[in-house]
Design an enzyme around this catalytic site. Structure first.
Site, PDB file in Angstrom:
ATOM      1  N   GLY A  82       0.793  -1.221   0.000  1.00 43.87           N
ATOM      2  CA  GLY A  82       0.000   0.000   0.000  1.00 43.87           C
ATOM      3  C   GLY A  82       0.822   1.266   0.000  1.00 43.87           C
ATOM      4  N   LYS A 102      10.006   1.804   0.150  1.00 36.61           N
ATOM      5  CA  LYS A 102       8.964   1.833   1.181  1.00 36.61           C
ATOM      6  C   LYS A 102       8.718   3.296   1.556  1.00 36.61           C
ATOM      7  CE  LYS A 102       7.821  -0.396   5.602  1.00 36.61           C
ATOM      8  NZ  LYS A 102       8.305  -1.337   6.634  1.00 36.61           N
ATOM      9  N   ASP A 115      -1.820   8.031   2.645  1.00 37.50           N
ATOM     10  CA  ASP A 115      -1.051   8.908   1.766  1.00 37.50           C
ATOM     11  C   ASP A 115       0.111   8.174   1.102  1.00 37.50           C
ATOM     12  OD1 ASP A 115       0.768   8.609   3.831  1.00 37.50           O
ATOM     13  OD2 ASP A 115       0.614  10.668   4.550  1.00 37.50           O
ATOM     14  N   GLY A 116       0.333   6.920   1.514  1.00 35.66           N
ATOM     15  CA  GLY A 116       1.393   6.136   0.897  1.00 35.66           C
ATOM     16  C   GLY A 116       2.798   6.554   1.290  1.00 35.66           C
ATOM     17  N   ARG A 168      15.117  -0.583   0.248  1.00 31.10           N
ATOM     18  CA  ARG A 168      15.347  -1.824   0.989  1.00 31.10           C
ATOM     19  C   ARG A 168      15.855  -2.925   0.065  1.00 31.10           C
ATOM     20  NH1 ARG A 168      10.472  -3.883   4.596  1.00 31.10           N
ATOM     21  NH2 ARG A 168       9.452  -4.212   2.589  1.00 31.10           N
ATOM     22  N   ARG A 175       6.174 -13.729   0.793  1.00 32.77           N
ATOM     23  CA  ARG A 175       5.758 -13.855   2.185  1.00 32.77           C
ATOM     24  C   ARG A 175       4.789 -15.026   2.324  1.00 32.77           C
ATOM     25  NH1 ARG A 175       5.822  -8.068   3.830  1.00 32.77           N
ATOM     26  NH2 ARG A 175       6.444  -6.850   2.018  1.00 32.77           N
ATOM     27  N   ASP A 244       1.732 -11.611   6.722  1.00 36.86           N
ATOM     28  CA  ASP A 244       2.342 -10.833   5.639  1.00 36.86           C
ATOM     29  C   ASP A 244       3.719 -10.300   6.029  1.00 36.86           C
ATOM     30  OD1 ASP A 244       0.344  -9.287   7.298  1.00 36.86           O
ATOM     31  OD2 ASP A 244       1.439  -7.605   6.430  1.00 36.86           O
ATOM     32  N   ASN A 245       4.141 -10.513   7.276  1.00 40.47           N
ATOM     33  CA  ASN A 245       5.467 -10.083   7.713  1.00 40.47           C
ATOM     34  C   ASN A 245       6.405 -11.256   7.977  1.00 40.47           C
ATOM     35  OD1 ASN A 245       4.714  -7.389   7.592  1.00 40.47           O
ATOM     36  ND2 ASN A 245       4.120  -7.289   9.738  1.00 40.47           N
TER      37      ASN A 245
END
Length: 485
Positions: A82, A102, A115-116, A168, A175, A244-245
């Site tokens: 997102g 990110k 707002d991303g 990153r 994942r 998801d992590n």
């Protein structure tokens, strides 16, 4: 330095085109020279205009990745990137890695009202945590660069704070949630291919045989068991272990409200949103196993398409073995911290070692002892332990039993010292020190964060002028962390 896109081209249903929002005022505030060298990149070039363009996508077909996730136990069928963008894959000398942004703006997966963007403080936090874990020998994603965008965002208070973008590097961004999403959205043949892709990318030495999905489940479970054992040995609390992590590669990833324990507690949980302690220190191994069970569920129909009960049986065996693998890995991690040669612990002695580890952690918990200082004092000068634990009778009994354990395992004094010197750091990114440095970053002063970064990148070597970073105020036990979203 050309980037490739093997994942998104092979599995277009698992990604969507998305262009990062990189303001014209964006600059490279810090680039990771060590990581750049490992990847065959020129750090000086990365810091320039051409390097910045390469880091942020340039002419690449950037994408946002699709995945699902159990968040605090509840399934979100569609999560996805997102506020992040996959720039591409860099075929480095030893392995292929993702270059990923990110805090780089909105994507088709962004939540309403988002707002991303990311606060610059959160970007620096992830950079510091990643470098600290890497220096401590933990498989982890790392920051290649910290970018300042010149924008501001509002997060923890009405006051604006500077925004940033994290560049990153990770072995991949596959994942557990990726496979959950795939299970709900693409066919079995493609998912078998996805399992094979993950194996060839992350476990190239493995022989998948005729069941790549089962082989992948077994390897991911094994690597996650070793990863969480290392976390436990460092007093590290990830903070948000949603599916998801949890990475398929076995790396630590997504450092939001994570923290290192100062005053020890089995129940230590720092995230402002983890009010029930679901992801507390004590619970991390069980939560990882729970997440692996969700991973297994997404694979059952390709583990054995014809006999569902057999698939369940095979997957259950893997999950049961996770616990054995974790317990053995944890014993080895803490044996090194205690200066005990685990290879000498057999039969009853191994059981005594495990019991002594549990007793040690209970002792730290009972007296809220500083986790890192306790083990480092044991490494350097055991007499210093009296400063942490004034109860001399308790301490003398513990030290006497440790001496017996070393004797029973045939651990010579020089071997004990060797083990502890590389298992017990002097410096970790202590929470209040990191917070002070991050607040300075918000005011435009990067000197404190760079000083802390210098310390944690050589965590086992004590250096003059860094004495204040070796401990933390008592109030740090009440520290609360935020994810920056």
């Amino acid at each position: 330095m050309n980037l490739e896109h093997t994942y998104t081209r092979t599995f277009p249903e698992l990604a969507t085109a998305a262009e990062p929002d990189v303001p014209s005022a964006t600059t490279v505030l810090w680039d990771n020279e060590d990581l750049a060298a490992e990847l065959g990149l020129d750090a000086t070039w990365l810091a320039g205009a051409d390097g910045l363009r390469w880091l942020t996508g340039g002419d690449e077909k950037t994408t946002a990745l699709a995945y699902s996730g159990h968040q605090f136990g509840h399934l979100s069928p569609v999560l996805g990137d997102g506020r992040a963008h996959l720039v591409g894959e860099l075929p480095a000398s030893e392995k292929r890695v993702d270059i990923h942004l990110k805090g780089s703006g909105l994507t088709p997966f962004s939540r309403p009202g988002s707002d991303g963007k990311a606060p610059l403080s959160a970007v620096w936090r992830e950079a510091v945590i990643g470098e600290a874990l890497h220096a401590l020998g933990v498989p982890t994603s790392r920051a290649l660069a910290v970018l300042g965008t010149g924008e501001t965002v509002r997060r923890r208070s009405p006051l604006p704070e500077p925004a940033g973008i994290l560049v990153r590097v990770a072995d991949s961004h596959l994942r557990v949630g990726t496979f959950q999403y795939a299970h709900m959205n693409i066919g079995s043949d493609q998912r078998i291919e996805l399992a094979g892709y993950a194996l060839s990318r992350h476990y190239p030495q493995a022989n998948p045989g005729d069941n790549p999905a089962l082989t992948l489940l077994r390897l991911v479970a094994e690597h996650q068991a070793h990863l969480v054992a290392q976390w436990m040995g460092l007093g590290f609390v990830h903070g948000v272990l949603n599916t998801d992590n949890v990475s398929i590669s076995g790396q630590a990833i997504d450092f939001g409200p994570c923290a290192f324990i100062d005053g020890f507690s089995h129940e230590a949980a720092f995230s402002s949103i983890d009010r029930g302690g679901r992801y507390a220190y004590r619970n991390q191994p069980g939560i990882i196993q729970w997440n692996l069970a969700r991973f297994a569920e997404s694979l059952l129909d390709i583990i054995d398409p014809d006999e569902p009960n057999r698939a369940v049986h095979l997957a259950t065996d893997v999950l049961a073995h996770f616990e054995e693998t974790y317990e053995d890995a944890r014993t080895r991690v803490f044996a090194a911290k205690l200066g005990v040669a685990v290879e000498g612990a057999v039969g009853d002695t191994y059981e005594q070692l495990t019991a002594f580890i549990n007793r040690t952690l209970d002792l730290l918990d009972e007296h809220t002892l500083d986790f890192t200082r306790f083990f480092r004092a044991l490494t350097d000068t055991p007499d210093q332990l009296v400063e942490l634990l004034p109860n001399s009778e308790t301490l003398e009994s513990w030290l006497a039993d440790l001496a017996t354990l070393r004797q029973d395992t045939g651990t010579a004094p020089d071997r004990a010292e060797e083990l502890m010197q590389t298992a017990n750091p002097v410096y970790i990114p202590r929470n209040l020190h990191l917070e002070v440095a991050l607040r300075a970053v918000e005011g435009g002063d990067t000197a404190p964060i760079l000083r802390l970064l210098e310390a944690v990148r050589q965590p086992f070597t004590r250096r003059p002028g860094l004495e204040d970073l070796e401990s933390a105020p008592a109030r740090s036990r009440f520290f609360t962390s935020f994810c920056g979203t």
